[in-house]
Structures are given as structure tokens and as C-alpha cells.
Write a protein that holds these residues in place. Structure first.
Motif, PDB file in Angstrom:
ATOM      1  N   GLN A 153      42.342  -4.674 -31.237  1.00  0.00           N
ATOM      2  CA  GLN A 153      43.536  -4.110 -30.640  1.00  0.00           C
ATOM      3  C   GLN A 153      43.515  -2.586 -30.750  1.00  0.00           C
ATOM      4  N   ALA A 154      43.388  -1.933 -29.611  1.00  0.00           N
ATOM      5  CA  ALA A 154      43.390  -0.472 -29.586  1.00  0.00           C
ATOM      6  C   ALA A 154      44.823   0.046 -29.671  1.00  0.00           C
ATOM      7  N   PRO A 155      45.000   1.254 -30.209  1.00  0.00           N
ATOM      8  CA  PRO A 155      46.351   1.804 -30.359  1.00  0.00           C
ATOM      9  C   PRO A 155      46.936   2.363 -29.067  1.00  0.00           C
ATOM     10  N   ILE A 156      46.105   2.521 -28.039  1.00  0.00           N
ATOM     11  CA  ILE A 156      46.535   3.136 -26.789  1.00  0.00           C
ATOM     12  C   ILE A 156      46.285   2.172 -25.624  1.00  0.00           C
ATOM     13  N   GLN A 157      47.288   2.018 -24.755  1.00  0.00           N
ATOM     14  CA  GLN A 157      47.138   1.201 -23.561  1.00  0.00           C
ATOM     15  C   GLN A 157      46.521   2.020 -22.430  1.00  0.00           C
ATOM     16  N   ALA A 158      45.918   1.325 -21.465  1.00  0.00           N
ATOM     17  CA  ALA A 158      45.259   2.005 -20.355  1.00  0.00           C
ATOM     18  C   ALA A 158      46.227   2.902 -19.587  1.00  0.00           C
ATOM     19  N   SER A 159      47.449   2.434 -19.373  1.00  0.00           N
ATOM     20  CA  SER A 159      48.430   3.226 -18.620  1.00  0.00           C
ATOM     21  C   SER A 159      48.820   4.498 -19.363  1.00  0.00           C
ATOM     22  N   GLU A 160      48.842   4.430 -20.687  1.00  0.00           N
ATOM     23  CA  GLU A 160      49.180   5.611 -21.486  1.00  0.00           C
ATOM     24  C   GLU A 160      48.076   6.655 -21.401  1.00  0.00           C
ATOM     25  N   MET A 161      46.824   6.205 -21.481  1.00  0.00           N
ATOM     26  CA  MET A 161      45.708   7.142 -21.374  1.00  0.00           C
ATOM     27  C   MET A 161      45.617   7.712 -19.966  1.00  0.00           C
ATOM     28  N   ALA A 162      45.920   6.889 -18.965  1.00  0.00           N
ATOM     29  CA  ALA A 162      45.920   7.369 -17.586  1.00  0.00           C
ATOM     30  C   ALA A 162      46.916   8.505 -17.407  1.00  0.00           C
ATOM     31  N   ASP A 163      48.054   8.400 -18.046  1.00  0.00           N
ATOM     32  CA  ASP A 163      49.069   9.444 -17.954  1.00  0.00           C
ATOM     33  C   ASP A 163      48.542  10.762 -18.512  1.00  0.00           C
ATOM     34  N   TYR A 164      47.818  10.687 -19.630  1.00  0.00           N
ATOM     35  CA  TYR A 164      47.248  11.896 -20.233  1.00  0.00           C
ATOM     36  C   TYR A 164      46.193  12.507 -19.304  1.00  0.00           C
ATOM     37  N   ILE A 165      45.311  11.678 -18.770  1.00  0.00           N
ATOM     38  CA  ILE A 165      44.235  12.169 -17.910  1.00  0.00           C
ATOM     39  C   ILE A 165      44.814  12.759 -16.623  1.00  0.00           C
ATOM     40  N   TYR A 166      45.857  12.156 -16.121  1.00  0.00           N
ATOM     41  CA  TYR A 166      46.535  12.656 -14.915  1.00  0.00           C
ATOM     42  C   TYR A 166      46.962  14.108 -15.111  1.00  0.00           C
ATOM     43  N   ASN A 167      47.679  14.354 -16.171  1.00  0.00           N
ATOM     44  CA  ASN A 167      48.175  15.709 -16.423  1.00  0.00           C
ATOM     45  C   ASN A 167      47.047  16.687 -16.727  1.00  0.00           C
ATOM     46  N   PHE A 168      46.037  16.221 -17.470  1.00  0.00           N
ATOM     47  CA  PHE A 168      44.919  17.101 -17.795  1.00  0.00           C
ATOM     48  C   PHE A 168      44.138  17.490 -16.546  1.00  0.00           C
ATOM     49  N   THR A 169      43.957  16.555 -15.646  1.00  0.00           N
ATOM     50  CA  THR A 169      43.222  16.838 -14.413  1.00  0.00           C
ATOM     51  C   THR A 169      43.911  17.913 -13.591  1.00  0.00           C
ATOM     52  N   LEU A 170      45.222  17.857 -13.529  1.00  0.00           N
ATOM     53  CA  LEU A 170      45.978  18.793 -12.697  1.00  0.00           C
ATOM     54  C   LEU A 170      46.162  20.161 -13.339  1.00  0.00           C
ATOM     55  N   THR A 171      46.165  20.225 -14.664  1.00  0.00           N
ATOM     56  CA  THR A 171      46.487  21.494 -15.326  1.00  0.00           C
ATOM     57  C   THR A 171      45.475  21.955 -16.371  1.00  0.00           C
ATOM     58  N   GLY A 172      44.608  21.062 -16.841  1.00  0.00           N
ATOM     59  CA  GLY A 172      43.709  21.409 -17.938  1.00  0.00           C
ATOM     60  C   GLY A 172      42.740  22.520 -17.638  1.00  0.00           C
ATOM     61  N   ASN A 173      42.360  22.677 -16.358  1.00  0.00           N
ATOM     62  CA  ASN A 173      41.397  23.724 -16.014  1.00  0.00           C
ATOM     63  C   ASN A 173      42.007  25.120 -16.064  1.00  0.00           C
ATOM     64  N   LYS A 174      43.307  25.211 -16.257  1.00  0.00           N
ATOM     65  CA  LYS A 174      43.927  26.526 -16.467  1.00  0.00           C
ATOM     66  C   LYS A 174      43.614  27.058 -17.865  1.00  0.00           C
ATOM     67  N   TYR A 175      43.318  26.139 -18.767  1.00  0.00           N
ATOM     68  CA  TYR A 175      43.139  26.503 -20.173  1.00  0.00           C
ATOM     69  C   TYR A 175      41.727  26.243 -20.700  1.00  0.00           C
ATOM     70  N   PHE A 176      40.978  25.351 -20.019  1.00  0.00           N
ATOM     71  CA  PHE A 176      39.673  24.946 -20.537  1.00  0.00           C
ATOM     72  C   PHE A 176      38.608  24.967 -19.451  1.00  0.00           C
ATOM     73  N   ASN A 177      37.390  25.296 -19.862  1.00  0.00           N
ATOM     74  CA  ASN A 177      36.215  25.132 -19.013  1.00  0.00           C
ATOM     75  C   ASN A 177      34.997  24.965 -19.912  1.00  0.00           C
ATOM     76  N   GLY A 178      34.216  23.940 -19.638  1.00  0.00           N
ATOM     77  CA  GLY A 178      33.046  23.656 -20.460  1.00  0.00           C
ATOM     78  C   GLY A 178      33.398  23.129 -21.831  1.00  0.00           C
ATOM     79  N   LYS A 179      34.575  22.524 -21.949  1.00  0.00           N
ATOM     80  CA  LYS A 179      35.048  22.066 -23.259  1.00  0.00           C
ATOM     81  C   LYS A 179      35.049  20.541 -23.353  1.00  0.00           C
ATOM     82  N   VAL A 180      35.004  20.064 -24.588  1.00  0.00           N
ATOM     83  CA  VAL A 180      35.104  18.642 -24.890  1.00  0.00           C
ATOM     84  C   VAL A 180      36.346  18.443 -25.741  1.00  0.00           C
ATOM     85  N   LEU A 181      37.300  17.705 -25.222  1.00  0.00           N
ATOM     86  CA  LEU A 181      38.525  17.439 -25.964  1.00  0.00           C
ATOM     87  C   LEU A 181      38.494  16.023 -26.499  1.00  0.00           C
ATOM     88  N   GLN A 182      38.713  15.887 -27.784  1.00  0.00           N
ATOM     89  CA  GLN A 182      38.737  14.575 -28.416  1.00  0.00           C
ATOM     90  C   GLN A 182      40.139  13.995 -28.287  1.00  0.00           C
TER      91      GLN A 182
END
Length: 225
Positions: free
Chosen positions: A190-219
Motif C-alpha cells: 500500500q503506497a501512501p500516495i494515490q495516482a490522482s494525488e500524484m497527477a495533481d502535483y505533476i500537473y502543476n509542476f508541468t505548468l509552472t516548474g520550469n520558471k524555477y528549475f531546469n536540469g534538476k531532479v526533484l525527489q
């Protein structure tokens, strides 16, 4: 509204993510071997049935972009292949099967999309904590985890190579997420995170993360791994 290419949309994170982008008004090109009916019927989703391990099938992507969109705002490499076996039982064919999806398809699809990426475009590769140096590893995932480490280095290299064009490349190294792939590999876990919850994080990161990061690995993990 943005043009988003997303792989691995038949279930789990990719499916939830495709719907989230589409419901928000973005145009989505959903790539997977099997396509859920709800995505096919969504007015903001275009679906391509593609086996990412077959490079020739990616010509469908080139044709779609050149004839329909003309440009790509974001590319999300979400598709993944996992084989769980003791290392001594892994064959070269096993490694090739995993790397074809997790590494070669990432490189091939990125190369195809490059002429259509522009300043401000964001390429997001979904990796794993298993590909992070020093993290706790699951035994039996030699092919999977090593492939996830490979795309981290690939993304860092591409970020450097294309920084002058204003294209950002970042990696999200995910911890355990409750998906079909996880359930098949580790029944009962049993993982602590559901697929829909992780999708929400990736959604926001895709749209805004490149304002703050490039060539980075976020854990992105609340556990180890």
C-alpha cells in the motif's frame, strides 16, 4: 491554453493527468498502447495508439504535430515498464524491454518533438526514487531502477544542450504511488500516495516548474523509497 503531449495514459497517473489537463481546457495528445474510452470521447484529447518500443510508430506523432498543432508546450514522459526478477535471472532481453520504454522511447520522442518545442516549453520526465543515488532500492528491480537513473542523466544533459533555446528539462523522481504497475509488481503493498494525488502535483509542476528549475531532479516522495 497549452498543447501537452503525455505518454502512458491508459491507467494510473497518466490517465488521471490527461483528464486533468483536458478538463482545464488544455489540448492533450495522449499516447499509449490502449486508450480508455473516456479519453477518446473527450473534446480536448487526441489519442494515438502507439507501442513506444517501436521507433517507427512514433512517426504518427510527427504527423500529428506537423498537421495539427505546429508547436508543443509540454512533453511529459510518463510511460514506464517494470520487470521484477532476481538479478541472476534477468536476461539481456529483459533489460532491452525495460530500456526500450524507459530510456530509448524518452530519447526518441524528445528528439521528434524538438523542432516543435519553443522558448518556454517544458519537458518533464517521470523517474523513480529507485534511480536516485543513495536511495533505498527494491531488490529485483535492477533493470527498472538503472533505467530510471539513465533518464535522469539524459535530462540533465538535454537541459544544458538546449538552454540557449529556452527549453527546460526536469525530472520528477517519484516514490511509491498506488498504481496498477505497483500492484502487479508488489501485490498487497500500500503506497501512501494515490495516482490522482500524484497527477495533481505533476500537473502543476508541468505548468509552472520550469520558471524555477531546469536540469534538476526533484525527489517527490514522502517515504524512502
Amino acid at each position: 491554453m497549452k498543447n501537452i503531449i503525455l505518454t502512458g495514459t491508459s491507467s494510473g497517473i497518466g490517465y488521471a493527468l490527461a483528464l486533468q489537463f483536458a478538463n482545464a481546457g488544455h489540448q492533450v495528445l495522449a499516447i499509449s498502447r490502449k486508450t480508455p474510452k473516456i479519453l477518446i470521447e473527450h473534446p480536448n484529447v487526441s489519442c494515438l495508439a502507439i507501442d513506444l518500443s517501436d521507433e517507427k510508430q512514433l512517426d504518427k506523432v510527427t504527423h500529428f504535430i506537423s498537421s495539427t498543432w505546429k508547436h508543443v508546450d509540454a512533453l511529459i514522459h510518463n510511460a514506464g515498464s517494470l520487470i521484477l526478477k532476481p538479478f541472476e535471472e534477468l536476461t539481456q532481453a529483459d533489460f532491452e524491454k525495460v530500456y526500450q520504454i524507459n530510456v530509448f522511447a524518452v530519447a526518441n520522442l524528445t528528439r521528434i518533438c524538438l523542432p516543435y518545442l519553443q522558448k518556454g516549453s517544458h519537458v518533464v520526465t517521470i523517474s523513480s526514487m529507485g534511480g536516485i543515488q543513495g536511495s533505498l532500492k527494491f531488490a529485483g528491480l535492477a533493470a527498472y531502477s538503472s533505467s530510471k537513473g539513465a533518464v535522469i542523466t539524459l535530462s540533465e544533459l538535454l537541459a544544458e544542450e538546449y538552454k540557449e533555446k529556452g527549453i527546460s528539462f526536469n525530472v520528477l523522481a517519484l516514490g511509491a504511488v498506488q498504481t496498477e504497475m505497483l500492484e502487479e509488481a508488489f501485490p498487497g503493498y500500500q503506497a501512501p500516495i494515490q495516482a490522482s494525488e500524484m497527477a495533481d502535483y505533476i500537473y502543476n509542476f508541468t505548468l509552472t516548474g520550469n520558471k524555477y528549475f531546469n536540469g534538476k531532479v526533484l525527489q517527490v516522495s514522502s517515504t524512502n523509497p
